[in-house]
Motif scaffolding. Structure first.
Motif, mmCIF file in Angstrom:
data_model
loop_
_atom_site.group_PDB
_atom_site.id
_atom_site.type_symbol
_atom_site.label_atom_id
_atom_site.label_comp_id
_atom_site.label_asym_id
_atom_site.label_seq_id
_atom_site.Cartn_x
_atom_site.Cartn_y
_atom_site.Cartn_z
ATOM 1 N N THR A 194 -2.262 -4.764 7.623
ATOM 2 C CA THR A 194 -1.939 -4.867 6.200
ATOM 3 C C THR A 194 -3.166 -4.415 5.430
ATOM 4 N N ILE A 195 -2.910 -3.933 4.213
ATOM 5 C CA ILE A 195 -3.978 -3.321 3.419
ATOM 6 C C ILE A 195 -4.028 -3.939 2.030
ATOM 7 N N GLN A 196 -5.232 -4.177 1.548
ATOM 8 C CA GLN A 196 -5.444 -4.678 0.200
ATOM 9 C C GLN A 196 -6.676 -3.974 -0.374
ATOM 10 N N LYS A 229 -7.309 -0.882 -0.767
ATOM 11 C CA LYS A 229 -7.636 0.316 0.018
ATOM 12 C C LYS A 229 -8.483 0.020 1.258
ATOM 13 N N GLN A 230 -8.418 -1.224 1.731
ATOM 14 C CA GLN A 230 -9.102 -1.594 2.973
ATOM 15 C C GLN A 230 -8.164 -2.430 3.839
ATOM 16 N N ILE A 231 -8.406 -2.400 5.136
ATOM 17 C CA ILE A 231 -7.609 -3.200 6.073
ATOM 18 C C ILE A 231 -8.046 -4.654 5.955
ATOM 19 N N ASP A 232 -7.075 -5.534 5.658
ATOM 20 C CA ASP A 232 -7.453 -6.944 5.500
ATOM 21 C C ASP A 232 -6.831 -7.856 6.554
ATOM 22 N N PRO A 292 0.811 -1.214 0.000
ATOM 23 C CA PRO A 292 0.000 0.000 0.000
ATOM 24 C C PRO A 292 0.846 1.267 0.000
ATOM 25 N N HIS A 326 -1.844 4.207 3.969
ATOM 26 C CA HIS A 326 -1.717 3.412 5.191
ATOM 27 C C HIS A 326 -1.922 4.292 6.422
ATOM 28 N N SER A 370 -12.022 -4.964 5.106
ATOM 29 C CA SER A 370 -12.459 -5.808 3.994
ATOM 30 C C SER A 370 -13.407 -6.883 4.524
ATOM 31 N N LEU A 387 -5.667 5.449 6.692
ATOM 32 C CA LEU A 387 -6.542 4.397 7.190
ATOM 33 C C LEU A 387 -6.310 4.135 8.671
#
Length: 312
Positions: free
Chosen positions: A258-260, A262-265, A160, A165, A189, A168
């Motif tokens: 961690t982000i995928q 544009k969302q926290i996954d 990201p 980061h 997510s 968020l």
């Protein structure tokens, strides 16, 4: 240059080797200290390359400790996560490994982990690695190849944007503080998963918590308990923005994401006090720029923005 100055020249390099092999701040500190004692007693006239000599000593000590630690992990209570260290992206050395990558390394066996780190990150020759782990150079090549394939299959394809980061992280912390289910749902997510490492010493979920609804419920419950007794800081852990909590001036948790898309996954929540030693000296970390308190302006601007979003 005397022997103390020579060792100090390579001390950070040695800590990097020890920490990346063991995943433990405290163990890495002990290994560097033991390496220093061995350096003092070594016959300096027989040493041709000081960096190589010190690096091999440190790597061998770290590998031996890693083998012992792997047996302890089998009886560890709950998810086992590496120890985070205060480190900004700018301050990270050439051997960059973020926290999520350290978690992936935990899936390797001790030989695979040591070989991969020494070859990939520190450019040790296969001959040097063979002496450290007690295998032939050809065996080490095979182990490295196997470890790299295993890591690539688990590693995320996209990293990201640091600004995203941080953004968020800010929104996540305020949403938790306000118990804002709607905002949390937008930030996470659908298949988000939360890990908590309490090691049996602090109350924490003993299995990973999957799914947005269960994670939101968990976050609201744990945040409500911490809100009154915990001082929250924005910080950096292993090069990534993180939330760091202190209770009575003692670190009580470090939260990394961690982000995928544009969302926290993924959420890593470390609450085992034995794994928070890198964050003990709060005032020094603030001076060094690893921690900061959110300013009142940040709070006001965020709440104004939140008010407009609700109105619209």
């Amino acid at each position: 240059m005397n022997e103390i100055h020579i060792f100090l020249k390579w001390k950070h390099y040695l800590f990097s080797i020890a920490y990346r092999i063991t995943g433990s701040y405290a163990d890495a500190e002990d290994i560097v200290q033991e390496s220093y004692l061995r350096w003092l007693s070594a016959k300096k006239e027989d040493i041709q390359n000081e960096k190589s000599y010190l690096g091999s000593i440190t790597a061998r000590l770290a590998f031996d400790l890693l083998k012992k630690a792997s047996r302890k992990k089998e009886t560890y209570i709950g998810p086992f996560l590496p120890e985070p260290i205060p480190e900004t992206a700018e301050s990270m050395d050439d051997e960059r490994i973020n926290f999520a990558f350290l978690v992936i390394l935990e899936t390797l066996n001790p030989k695979e982990r040591a070989v991969f780190i020494l070859r990939e990150l520190f450019d040790f020759s296969y001959e040097e690695i063979a002496e450290i782990i007690g295998k032939t150079p050809d065996n080490c090549r095979q182990i490295f190849s196997r470890a790299r394939v295993a890591i690539q299959s688990r590693k995320k394809k996209f990293e990201p944007d640091p600004k995203l980061h941080s953004k968020l992280l800010l929104e996540f912390s305020f949403a938790c503080y306000h118990q804002d289910t709607q905002s949390l749902t937008k930030l996470l997510s659908e298949d988000v998963i939360a890990y908590a490492d309490g090691g049996g010493k602090v109350h924490a979920a003993r299995i990973p918590i999957p799914g947005i609804q269960r994670v939101v419920t968990l976050l609201k419950k744990t945040t409500e308990k911490k809100a009154k007794s915990t001082e929250i800081y924005f910080g950096y852990a292993n090069g990534s923005p993180a939330l760091v909590g202190y209770s009575n001036e003692v670190p009580s948790f470090v939260q990394i994401f961690t982000i995928q898309n544009k969302q926290i996954d993924t959420i890593f929540n470390l609450v085992n006090p034995d794994k928070l030693k890198g964050f003990q000296n709060k005032e020094n970390l603030i001076k060094l720029g690893y921690l900061r308190k959110p300013s009142w302006i940040t709070w006001v601007l965020f709440n104004v923005r939140r008010w407009f979003l609700i109105r619209n």
